[in-house]
Design a protein around this motif. Structure first.
Motif, short mmCIF file in Angstrom:
data_model
loop_
_atom_site.label_atom_id
_atom_site.label_comp_id
_atom_site.label_asym_id
_atom_site.label_seq_id
_atom_site.Cartn_x
_atom_site.Cartn_y
_atom_site.Cartn_z
N VAL A 77 -4.75 3.79 4.02
CA VAL A 77 -5.45 3.67 5.22
C VAL A 77 -4.44 2.81 6.26
CG1 VAL A 77 -7.23 3.35 6.88
CG2 VAL A 77 -7.51 3.95 4.34
N PRO A 78 -3.89 3.63 7.24
CA PRO A 78 -2.84 2.96 8.22
C PRO A 78 -3.66 1.77 8.79
CG PRO A 78 -2.92 5.10 8.45
CD PRO A 78 -3.85 4.97 7.51
N ILE A 79 -3.02 0.51 9.39
CA ILE A 79 -3.55 -0.64 10.18
C ILE A 79 -4.59 -1.21 9.08
CG2 ILE A 79 -4.47 -1.42 11.98
CD1 ILE A 79 -3.30 1.08 13.24
N LEU A 80 -5.44 -0.44 8.57
CA LEU A 80 -6.42 -1.24 7.78
C LEU A 80 -5.92 -2.10 6.64
CD1 LEU A 80 -9.57 -1.88 7.03
CD2 LEU A 80 -9.60 0.36 5.85
N SER A 81 -4.94 -1.25 6.03
CA SER A 81 -4.27 -1.83 4.74
C SER A 81 -3.50 -3.04 5.18
CB SER A 81 -3.53 -0.65 3.98
OG SER A 81 -2.46 -0.25 4.85
N ILE A 82 -2.79 -2.95 6.31
CA ILE A 82 -2.06 -4.06 6.50
C ILE A 82 -2.89 -5.41 6.81
CG2 ILE A 82 -0.44 -5.21 8.46
CD1 ILE A 82 0.38 -2.13 9.05
N TRP A 83 -4.03 -5.26 7.56
CA TRP A 83 -5.01 -6.58 7.76
C TRP A 83 -5.39 -6.90 6.16
CZ3 TRP A 83 -5.81 -9.61 11.39
CH2 TRP A 83 -5.50 -9.20 12.73
N MET A 84 -5.73 -5.85 5.26
CA MET A 84 -6.28 -6.29 4.00
C MET A 84 -5.33 -7.18 3.23
SD MET A 84 -8.47 -2.77 2.71
CE MET A 84 -8.91 -3.64 1.54
N LYS A 85 -4.03 -6.74 3.34
CA LYS A 85 -2.91 -7.31 2.66
C LYS A 85 -2.46 -8.84 3.10
CE LYS A 85 -0.57 -3.12 1.07
NZ LYS A 85 0.74 -2.27 1.22
N ARG A 86 -2.67 -8.80 4.56
CA ARG A 86 -2.83 -10.35 5.02
C ARG A 86 -3.83 -11.08 4.64
NH1 ARG A 86 0.73 -12.18 8.21
NH2 ARG A 86 -0.49 -14.02 8.36
N LEU A 87 -4.79 -10.47 4.26
CA LEU A 87 -5.94 -11.16 3.78
C LEU A 87 -6.06 -11.30 2.36
CD1 LEU A 87 -8.68 -9.92 6.24
CD2 LEU A 87 -7.65 -12.11 6.47
N TYR A 88 -5.08 -11.24 1.65
CA TYR A 88 -4.92 -11.25 0.21
C TYR A 88 -5.75 -10.41 -0.52
CZ TYR A 88 -2.18 -15.32 1.18
OH TYR A 88 -1.05 -16.37 1.66
N CYS A 89 -6.24 -9.14 0.00
CA CYS A 89 -6.90 -8.13 -0.63
C CYS A 89 -5.95 -7.54 -1.64
CB CYS A 89 -7.63 -7.07 0.26
SG CYS A 89 -9.00 -7.98 1.23
N LEU A 90 -6.52 -7.07 -2.79
CA LEU A 90 -5.86 -6.48 -3.88
C LEU A 90 -6.69 -5.01 -4.25
CD1 LEU A 90 -5.52 -9.17 -6.31
CD2 LEU A 90 -3.77 -8.69 -4.54
N PHE A 91 -5.53 -4.04 -4.36
CA PHE A 91 -6.13 -2.65 -4.68
C PHE A 91 -6.15 -2.27 -6.12
CE2 PHE A 91 -4.15 -2.98 -0.71
CZ PHE A 91 -5.04 -2.84 0.27
N LEU A 92 -7.32 -2.00 -6.36
CA LEU A 92 -7.67 -1.59 -7.89
C LEU A 92 -7.59 -0.12 -8.36
CD1 LEU A 92 -8.36 -3.05 -10.82
CD2 LEU A 92 -10.80 -2.44 -9.98
#
Length: 247
Positions: free
Chosen positions: A107-122
């Protein structure tokens, strides 16, 4: 309908105006990464609080004193709604990454914010890739970043009876020794899912249980820590009923 319109407008403005903000955070991170990380956390928390306000959500928080402020933890929560993340993340005292389904990475933009917040994708379909994600989460906890996971693996429509917890979720705590903070959220589906696509004024309870310390559990409990934690959260969900009232 008016609540939905306000939230949609806010999200559009947030994502548009958030692009230059991401650029500024990137520049700050080049000189002072901890400052950029905390700024990212607080900006997103502010946005989530605005969304809850626009939705008319009344939030009752129980047991917040159980959350350590001086060390990373593993949050384990029940999962009924998209708003579980909005509600719980808005209260995190420190850097916290969520483990999310891998589809969100596209998901554009959302994924950038999530990565900035140390979220991981399973990737739930690939065991090897899933284990790599868990190992990354373990590493982040070792570096002082709390993690949150929904061990049911998917959203559950039953408000009181949880789906079986996936034991692999608990490796994040078992391999680091960090405290497990059980979270029981009640009524989050009534904000949106119960009458989608409309948003409804709702009273939500966010309940933090006492820390579960893996290294202090007996061998049998530690072996079945998922079952143990599930029982704790189910009990907390029952307790939440006493805090509910008409908003």
């Amino acid at each position: 309908m008016i609540r939905l319109i306000f939230v949609v407008i806010f999200l559009l403005l947030y994502f548009i105006l958030g692009l230059p903000v991401l650029g500024v955070l990137w520049l700050i991170g080049k000189r002072n990464k901890p400052a950029a990380d905390i700024a990212s956390l607080r900006i997103v928390q502010w946005a989530f609080k605005v969304i809850l306000f626009l939705c008319g959500t009344k939030l009752t928080v129980i047991g917040e004193e159980n959350v350590p402020k001086d060390q990373p933890v593993l949050y384990i929560a029940n999962h009924q709604s998209y708003f579980d993340i909005v509600v719980s993340y808005s209260r995190c005292p420190g850097l916290t990454g969520y483990i999310a389904k891998d589809g969100l990475e596209k998901v554009p933009i959302l994924s950038i914010w999530m990565k900035r917040l140390y979220c991981l994708f399973l990737n739930r379909q690939d065991i090897k890739e899933g284990m790599k994600t868990i190992l990354k989460g373990i590493d982040q906890i070792k570096h002082g970043i709390s993690m949150c996971i929904f061990p049911e693996g998917t959203r559950n429509d039953n408000p009181k009876e949880l789906l079986p917890f996936k034991e692999g979720s608990f490796k994040l705590a078992l391999k680091t020794g960090c405290p497990i903070i059980p979270i029981a959220m009640t009524n989050t589906p009534k904000i949106y899912e119960a009458q989608a696509p409309l948003l409804k004024k709702t009273h939500v309870v966010l309940h933090y249980g006492k820390p579960i310390l893996p290294n202090e559990l007996d061998a049998d409990t530690k072996k079945h820590i998922g079952v143990y934690t599930k029982c704790v959260i189910e009990q907390m969900l029952e307790e939440n009923e006493q805090y509910l009232e008409t908003p």
